[in-house]
Design an enzyme around this catalytic site. Structure first.
Site, short mmCIF file in Angstrom:
data_model
loop_
_atom_site.label_atom_id
_atom_site.label_comp_id
_atom_site.label_asym_id
_atom_site.label_seq_id
_atom_site.Cartn_x
_atom_site.Cartn_y
_atom_site.Cartn_z
N GLY A 33 50.18 79.44 38.04
CA GLY A 33 51.53 79.84 38.40
C GLY A 33 52.12 78.84 39.37
O GLY A 33 51.38 78.16 40.11
N LYS A 228 55.50 98.70 46.94
CA LYS A 228 56.55 98.41 47.95
C LYS A 228 57.77 97.75 47.30
O LYS A 228 58.87 97.84 47.83
CB LYS A 228 55.98 97.60 49.11
CG LYS A 228 55.45 96.21 48.77
CD LYS A 228 56.49 95.14 48.78
CE LYS A 228 56.01 93.88 48.10
NZ LYS A 228 57.05 92.86 47.98
N GLN A 321 60.24 91.98 40.50
CA GLN A 321 59.12 92.83 40.06
C GLN A 321 59.44 94.32 40.25
O GLN A 321 58.85 95.16 39.59
CB GLN A 321 57.87 92.47 40.87
CG GLN A 321 57.53 90.98 40.86
CD GLN A 321 56.98 90.48 39.56
OE1 GLN A 321 55.79 90.59 39.27
NE2 GLN A 321 57.84 89.93 38.72
N1 LIG Z 1 58.21 84.97 46.10
C1 LIG Z 1 57.65 85.67 47.08
O1 LIG Z 1 58.13 85.68 48.24
C2 LIG Z 1 56.40 86.42 46.82
C3 LIG Z 1 55.99 86.76 45.54
N2 LIG Z 1 54.85 87.48 45.35
C4 LIG Z 1 54.41 87.85 44.01
O2 LIG Z 1 53.87 86.69 43.38
C5 LIG Z 1 54.06 86.79 41.95
C6 LIG Z 1 54.70 85.51 41.46
O3 LIG Z 1 55.93 85.35 42.12
P1 LIG Z 1 56.65 83.94 42.31
O4 LIG Z 1 55.67 82.83 42.46
O5 LIG Z 1 57.64 84.15 43.41
O6 LIG Z 1 57.37 83.72 40.90
P2 LIG Z 1 58.95 83.57 40.62
O7 LIG Z 1 59.64 84.86 40.86
O8 LIG Z 1 59.45 82.38 41.34
O9 LIG Z 1 58.99 83.37 39.03
C7 LIG Z 1 59.24 82.17 38.42
C8 LIG Z 1 57.99 81.66 37.77
O10 LIG Z 1 57.77 82.31 36.52
C9 LIG Z 1 57.46 81.32 35.56
N3 LIG Z 1 57.71 81.74 34.19
C10 LIG Z 1 58.88 81.96 33.60
N4 LIG Z 1 58.69 82.28 32.30
C11 LIG Z 1 57.35 82.27 32.10
C12 LIG Z 1 56.50 82.54 30.98
N5 LIG Z 1 57.01 82.89 29.81
N6 LIG Z 1 55.17 82.43 31.15
C13 LIG Z 1 54.63 82.09 32.34
N7 LIG Z 1 55.38 81.83 33.42
C14 LIG Z 1 56.71 81.93 33.31
C15 LIG Z 1 58.35 80.17 35.96
O11 LIG Z 1 57.93 78.97 35.36
C16 LIG Z 1 58.13 80.18 37.47
O12 LIG Z 1 56.94 79.49 37.81
C17 LIG Z 1 54.90 88.04 41.72
O13 LIG Z 1 54.07 89.11 41.35
C18 LIG Z 1 55.50 88.33 43.10
O14 LIG Z 1 55.74 89.73 43.32
C19 LIG Z 1 54.07 87.87 46.38
C20 LIG Z 1 54.41 87.55 47.67
C21 LIG Z 1 55.59 86.80 47.98
O1 LIG Z 2 56.35 90.31 48.04
C1 LIG Z 2 57.16 89.73 48.71
C2 LIG Z 2 56.99 89.52 50.17
O2 LIG Z 2 55.71 89.89 50.61
C3 LIG Z 2 58.40 89.21 48.10
O3 LIG Z 2 59.23 90.27 47.77
P1 LIG Z 2 60.46 90.02 46.79
O4 LIG Z 2 59.89 89.79 45.43
O5 LIG Z 2 61.31 91.26 46.89
O6 LIG Z 2 61.18 88.80 47.33
#
Ligand SMILES: NC(=O)C1=CN([C@@H]2O[C@H](COP(=O)(O)OP(=O)(O)OC[C@H]3O[C@@H](n4cnc5c(N)ncnc54)[C@H](O)[C@@H]3O)[C@@H](O)[C@H]2O)C=CC1
Ligand SMILES: O=C(CO)COP(=O)(O)O
Length: 374
Positions: A33, A228, A321
């Site tokens: 990812g 959450k 999400q």
């Molecule tokens: N962004 C944040 O602040 C935080 C996110 N998370 C969690 O981490 C996880 C990932 O979140 P993010 O890295 O922020 O992702 P993101 O919300 O930035 O999603 C975009 C990602 O999804 C990918 N994507 C799009 N279509 C796709 C496909 N068909 N197959 C595979 N990948 C594809 C994109 O290439 C990109 O890397 C989620 O479950 C989120 O809840 C957890 C803590 C903090």
């Molecule tokens: O999980 C997150 C922070 O811990 C990010 O939350 P959001 O996906 O709502 O930005």
């Protein structure tokens, strides 16, 4: 629910001993990812592997390929060391290599860090099946649930574990990615049942600004991280309606009570103390004030556009999400006739899909079961 404290312990199955024994060699890390959080964590992991001789210096990062202004995102990342789309303005360490093919990225890895929006995890696991090391260990940073094949819903770490037949721990916490990338102090929670593997993850993840607590109550850590995001949508509706801080605090508190109730009912043995780790109350607060789910939900009330339209307009490819998780949780609650025990989760889902006007959310929680307890 018991208020017992979390402990870490070493498991002594043969399988675990094999994994621990194989840890004497140099370990390779792959990040599955590269979104907003995936890129922020790649910055940490890329730096940390250089501090430990037993970790391989090169970190592979699977990038779902896309083309920006005629150039592949993987090429841009490998040339500029910046994920210009999902984490612009932050340099990744040069030892993080963007790889478009999931098998190429993951096949030699001893540690697989899963950090994709949860809707993509099954597809990725299918591509990886039989093509990764059988001794690999996983760490899921993914917040959400997915539908279970025989009905109900399943935690993402359980899906990865059963699809790939590797042990999977979890990392959840109050960790808004842009703040972590800016190296602003915060905490996180790793849920891991094996002390040796927990220490390995700590080496890979902890920095002086990103502090790790390892606990053994793995499922509860993940349940907190998933649920959450539903509450954060409720907080965004409150903001969009201009209802004020007291109402928002009530939604956050009732959300927390529904999270605890959910863990009690569906994950018996959950520890109340886990809700006081970063993955619990702290993540709930940060997401209800600073997260994407909150932001888009506020705009949903103000603009009357759909969640999908706003996700596309406001997040530049990043994914929400909360609304999906609300749908999956509601699917299970409905099938079990338990919607009335979780009125906030139920109202938030109905608002997200247009079945209930946001103005009616508060009416749905006026007679909350929490207000009936003597
Ligand atoms: N962004 C944040 O602040 C935080 C996110 N998370 C969690 O981490 C996880 C990932 O979140 P993010 O890295 O922020 O992702 P993101 O919300 O930035 O999603 C975009 C990602 O999804 C990918 N994507 C799009 N279509 C796709 C496909 N068909 N197959 C595979 N990948 C594809 C994109 O290439 C990109 O890397 C989620 O479950 C989120 O809840 C957890 C803590 C903090
Ligand atoms: O999980 C997150 C922070 O811990 C990010 O939350 P959001 O996906 O709502 O930005």
């Amino acid at each position: 629910m018991a208020f017992s404290t979390n402990i870490c312990y070493a498991c002594s199955t043969n399988q675990t001993l094999t994994r621990i024994a194989s840890m004497s060699e140099t370990k390779k890390v792959c990040i599955v990812g590269s979104g907003n959080w995936g890129s922020a964590i790649a910055k940490i992991v890329g730096n940390n592997v250089q501090k430990h001789d037993y970790l391989d210096n090169r970190v592979t990062m699977h990038v779902h390929e896309e083309v920006l202004d005629g150039k592949k995102l993987t090429e841009i990342i490998n040339e500029t060391h910046e994920n210009v789309k999902y984490l612009p303005g932050h340099k990744l360490p040069a030892n993080v290599l963007a790889v478009p093919d999931i098998v190429d990225a993951a096949k030699d890895a001893d540690v697989l860090i899963f950090v994709v929006p949860h809707q993509f995890i099954r597809g990725l696991c299918k591509s990886m099946l039989g093509k990764i090391k059988s001794t690999a260990v996983g760490l899921s940073l993914i917040k959400g649930f997915d539908r279970a094949e025989g009905g109900g819903i399943e935690l993402i770490s359980h899906i990865i574990q059963s699809e790939l037949n590797i042990p999977v721990s979890v990392l959840m916490g109050a960790n808004l990615a842009p703040e972590v990338a800016n190296e602003m102090f915060c905490e996180t929670t790793i849920g891991c049942k094996d002390k040796t593997i927990g220490n390995l993850f700590r080496d890979i993840i902890q920095t002086d600004y990103f502090r790790v607590v390892v606990v053994d109550d793995v499922d509860t850590v993940e349940v907190c991280g998933a649920l959450k995001n539903i509450v954060a949508c409720g907080a965004g509706f409150v903001d969009g309606l201009g209802l004020g801080d007291n109402t928002k605090a009530a939604v956050i508190r009732l959300g927390l009570m529904e999270m605890i109730k959910f863990a009690e009912v569906f994950y018996p043995g959950s520890k109340l103390s886990t809700f006081f780790e970063s993955c619990g109350v702290a993540d709930l607060i940060t997401t209800c004030y600073g997260g994407r789910n909150r932001k888009v939900s506020e705009a949903f009330v103000r603009t009357k556009k759909t969640i999908k339209e706003l996700e596309d307009e406001m997040l530049n490819g990043q994914k929400l999400q909360g609304p999906f998780t609300a749908e999956e949780v509601n699917y299970m609650l409905k099938s079990k006739g338990m919607e009335d025990r979780f009125p906030l989760f139920t109202a938030i889902h109905k608002i997200c899909v247009g079945e209930l006007p946001p103005e009616q959310m508060v009416d749905c929680i006026r007679q909350h079961p929490e207000h009936m307890i003597c």
